[in-house]
Design an enzyme around this catalytic site. Structure first.
Site, PDB file in Angstrom:
ATOM      1  CE  LYS A 180      -1.713   2.880   2.556  1.00  0.00           C
ATOM      2  NZ  LYS A 180      -1.546   4.058   1.701  1.00  0.00           N
ATOM      3  CD  GLU A 254      12.934   1.020   7.706  1.00  0.00           C
ATOM      4  OE1 GLU A 254      12.517   1.527   6.650  1.00  0.00           O
ATOM      5  OE2 GLU A 254      13.945   0.294   7.756  1.00  0.00           O
ATOM      6  CB  CYS A 288      13.269   9.607   7.176  1.00  0.00           C
ATOM      7  SG  CYS A 288      14.356   8.451   6.328  1.00  0.00           S
ATOM      8  CD  GLU A 390       9.526  13.635  11.000  1.00  0.00           C
ATOM      9  OE1 GLU A 390       8.405  13.148  11.206  1.00  0.00           O
ATOM     10  OE2 GLU A 390      10.457  13.012  10.453  1.00  0.00           O
TER      11      GLU A 390
HETATM   12  P1  NAD Z   1       2.381   8.710   7.260  1.00  0.00           P
HETATM   13  O1  NAD Z   1       2.616   8.015   8.546  1.00  0.00           O
HETATM   14  O2  NAD Z   1       1.359   9.767   7.196  1.00  0.00           O
HETATM   15  O3  NAD Z   1       1.960   7.649   6.136  1.00  0.00           O
HETATM   16  C1  NAD Z   1       2.780   6.550   5.813  1.00  0.00           C
HETATM   17  C2  NAD Z   1       1.915   5.465   5.217  1.00  0.00           C
HETATM   18  O4  NAD Z   1       1.035   4.960   6.224  1.00  0.00           O
HETATM   19  C3  NAD Z   1       1.028   5.928   4.059  1.00  0.00           C
HETATM   20  O5  NAD Z   1       0.985   4.908   3.091  1.00  0.00           O
HETATM   21  C4  NAD Z   1      -0.320   6.109   4.748  1.00  0.00           C
HETATM   22  O6  NAD Z   1      -1.418   5.995   3.878  1.00  0.00           O
HETATM   23  C5  NAD Z   1      -0.291   4.953   5.729  1.00  0.00           C
HETATM   24  N1  NAD Z   1      -1.205   5.080   6.856  1.00  0.00           N
HETATM   25  C6  NAD Z   1      -1.650   6.226   7.437  1.00  0.00           C
HETATM   26  N2  NAD Z   1      -2.455   5.907   8.487  1.00  0.00           N
HETATM   27  C7  NAD Z   1      -2.502   4.556   8.561  1.00  0.00           C
HETATM   28  C8  NAD Z   1      -3.152   3.633   9.429  1.00  0.00           C
HETATM   29  N3  NAD Z   1      -3.911   4.044  10.451  1.00  0.00           N
HETATM   30  N4  NAD Z   1      -2.983   2.303   9.219  1.00  0.00           N
HETATM   31  C9  NAD Z   1      -2.201   1.872   8.213  1.00  0.00           C
HETATM   32  N5  NAD Z   1      -1.560   2.699   7.343  1.00  0.00           N
HETATM   33  C10 NAD Z   1      -1.706   4.024   7.525  1.00  0.00           C
HETATM   34  O7  NAD Z   1       3.802   9.226   6.794  1.00  0.00           O
HETATM   35  P2  NAD Z   1       4.120  10.149   5.529  1.00  0.00           P
HETATM   36  O8  NAD Z   1       3.628  11.518   5.830  1.00  0.00           O
HETATM   37  O9  NAD Z   1       3.667   9.448   4.297  1.00  0.00           O
HETATM   38  O10 NAD Z   1       5.724  10.140   5.521  1.00  0.00           O
HETATM   39  C11 NAD Z   1       6.514  11.046   6.230  1.00  0.00           C
HETATM   40  C12 NAD Z   1       6.984  10.391   7.526  1.00  0.00           C
HETATM   41  O11 NAD Z   1       7.725   9.220   7.242  1.00  0.00           O
HETATM   42  C13 NAD Z   1       7.940  11.275   8.323  1.00  0.00           C
HETATM   43  O12 NAD Z   1       7.622  11.176   9.688  1.00  0.00           O
HETATM   44  C14 NAD Z   1       9.318  10.654   8.060  1.00  0.00           C
HETATM   45  O13 NAD Z   1      10.270  10.869   9.057  1.00  0.00           O
HETATM   46  C15 NAD Z   1       8.940   9.209   7.983  1.00  0.00           C
HETATM   47  N6  NAD Z   1       9.961   8.447   7.269  1.00  0.00           N
HETATM   48  C16 NAD Z   1      10.746   7.582   7.974  1.00  0.00           C
HETATM   49  C17 NAD Z   1      11.735   6.866   7.315  1.00  0.00           C
HETATM   50  C18 NAD Z   1      12.606   5.892   8.045  1.00  0.00           C
HETATM   51  O14 NAD Z   1      13.302   5.137   7.400  1.00  0.00           O
HETATM   52  N7  NAD Z   1      12.588   5.872   9.360  1.00  0.00           N
HETATM   53  C19 NAD Z   1      11.899   7.026   5.931  1.00  0.00           C
HETATM   54  C20 NAD Z   1      11.078   7.924   5.250  1.00  0.00           C
HETATM   55  C21 NAD Z   1      10.101   8.624   5.918  1.00  0.00           C
END
Ligand code: NAD
Length: 486
Positions: A180, A254, A288, A390
């Protein structure tokens, strides 16, 4: 770039699936509609999980290790053959410069398959001979088998790179997947499904379902999904951990960060400026591992702050296809608003805005897009929200420090622990400080250098578990110990 509106579909059992209900994806450069995406229903997700289970029992699960390695390498080649299509899709979803997609994100997408293809075969499992009362002993040895059907939930900031970082090892270690992707950036995951068909990956090994959190939740709560690997915000990760509890799924998480950069007085300032310039502003700050708080020794504070301001001013915002573009928009209007809200918070907290702080004006169609200015602040306390939360934008708080113990304490004084970057020419200091920093990934005098064989993940609220190299085996495989009495 083409102005045609794309249609992005789900893939279940190797087949495209339209659902009749679509949502829009916008071009971040202009804000114009770029794609209509078919939103998965509960039935779509269920069919995808069933297809993944059948492929696991059937054609995919029956491949020999050699056949599977060849196929995973073939996926990398398949991405290479349709390289330009991947670049176009990634640029259209994210607004990033073509150069960034061409040099970093799509090649790394292919590399994620190549790197993990051989890992399982080259990994030895443990064996122990044990004593028994009759003196003959027993032999214990471990075998690994695929965990099963893996749900991959990925974010928007580097869609292809971060999604394949999980799909690569999952498939290489013998699992099947239901992906997804982020609802903001669904295109490369869908294109990858076509590549899977191009190179003969058995139907059902790779499935894609589109939608927002609700669709992700259908995966995290599905009784026949064995594991969830997630990248995204910490708050979402926490929700996912609650959602998987009733069905006891394995997870690999992550999550977010608020990564410190630390510049000691003896640092090479040319290098520190170059590296921090990337770690603060690359991908419009949506990395990230990026740096959002920079601790600078008081003796070089003004000098380095001045150089970073010059760097920020030299960034060139532009259309993705233009040469020399070094700054793109942020991914969505929601993300733009979030960043601008933080720009206001910083001012309310008494920040001195050294550069930026607003929205650039172009006088053309880009004014409808999701742009923010690269921004640097001084005058913020280490305890300010701006320095603790963040933001995920092209911005950083610059904070002076006077001694090593103080700066280590400030760097660690956070719930996050994803990455840290330090700058010093003193090897003893580098060894001393890196061992005290509570972060999963630490760099000295560089940033973003990644060997895919090394452990990757966050400490504290930035992650649970590690992926990369053999480390992902703990999540992507189940170990069985076999004890044979001699
Ligand atoms: P997000 O948490 O909003 O969404 C990530 C994914 O989770 C999306 O596909 C979203 O649709 C899905 N999602 C949202 N709510 C959900 C739920 N309740 N159940 C299941 N899936 C759900 O994150 P984002 O805004 O897409 O990405 C940015 C974030 O990602 C930042 O916090 C960044 O630091 C983090 N990030 C971390 C890493 C790492 O390796 N640690 C790498 C890249 C980004």
């Amino acid at each position: 770039m083409s102005s045609q509106i794309r249609s992005v579909v789900n893939y279940v059992g190797g087949r495209p699936v339209e659902t009749g209900t679509t949502f829009e994806v916008f071009d971040p450069v202009t804000g114009a509609v770029a794609a209509h995406v078919h939103e998965a229903t509960a039935d779509t997700v269920d069919a995808a999980v069933r297809a993944a289970r059948e492929a696991l029992r059937g054609p995919w699960g029956k491949l020999t290790t050699d056949e599977r390695i060849d196929m995973v390498l073939g996926i990398a080649d398949g991405v290479g053959k349709r390289f330009d299509e991947f670049v176009d899709a990634e640029v259209s979803d994210t607004g990033q410069a073509f150069n960034m997609a061409k040099r970093v994100n799509i090649p790394r997408g292919a590399a994620n398959f190549r790197t993990f293809a051989h890992t399982l075969r080259e990994h030895a499992t443990e064996a122990f001979r044990m004593d028994t009362p009759d003196g003959l002993g027993a032999l214990n040895f471990a075998i690994r088998r695929p965990r099963g059907v893996i749900g991959v939930i990925s974010p928007w900031n580097a869609p292809m790179l971060l999604m394949t970082w999980k799909v690569g090892p999952a498939l290489a270690f013998g699992n099947t997947v239901v992906v997804k992707p982020s609802e903001e950036t669904p295109s490369t995951a869908a294109l990858l499904a076509e590549v899977m068909n191009d190179v003969g990956v058995p139907a059902g090994a790779y499935n894609v379902v589109h939608g927002a959190g609700a669709v992700g939740e259908m995966l995290t709560t599905h009784p026949d999904v064995d594991g969830i690997t997630f990248t995204g915000e910490t708050v979402t990760g926490s929700r996912i951990l609650e959602a998987v509890a009733p069905t006891l799924k394995a997870t690999s998480m992550e999550m977010g960060g608020k990564n410190p950069g630390i510049v000691f007085a003896d640092a090479d300032l040319d290098n520190a400026t170059r590296v921090l310039g990337r770690s603060i502003f690359l991908n419009a700050g949506q990395v990230c591992l990026g740096t959002e708080r920079v601790y600078i020794h008081e003796s070089i504070f003004d000098e380095l702050a001045g150089r970073l301001v010059e760097h920020a001013k030299s960034l060139t915002p532009g259309f993705p296809h233009e040469d020399g573009v070094t700054l793109g928009p942020v991914v969505s209007q929601q993300q733009q608003r979030k960043i601008l809200d933080y720009y206001q918070v910083a001012v309310d907290e008494g920040a001195n805005v050294l550069v930026g702080g607003g929205v650039p004006s172009f006088g053309d169609e880009r004014d409808g897009g999701y742009w923010v200015e690269p921004t640097l602040w001084t005058g913020l306390g280490h305890d300010s929200r701006t320095a603790r939360e963040e933001i995920f934008g092209p911005c950083a708080a610059l904070i002076p420090f006077s001694d090593e113990d103080e700066v280590v304490e400030m760097a660690n004084d956070t719930n996050y622990g994803l990455s840290a970057t330090i700058f010093t020419r003193d090897l003893s200091r580098a060894l001393r400080v890196t061992q005290q920093l509570e972060a999963g990934v630490i760099w000295v005098n560089e940033w973003f250098l990644r060997d895919l064989r090394t452990a990757f993940g966050g400490a504290k609220h930035s992650g649970l578990g590690r992926e990369g190299g053999v480390h992902g085996l703990e999540f992507y495989t189940e170990i069985s110990n076999i004890c044979i009495k001699i």
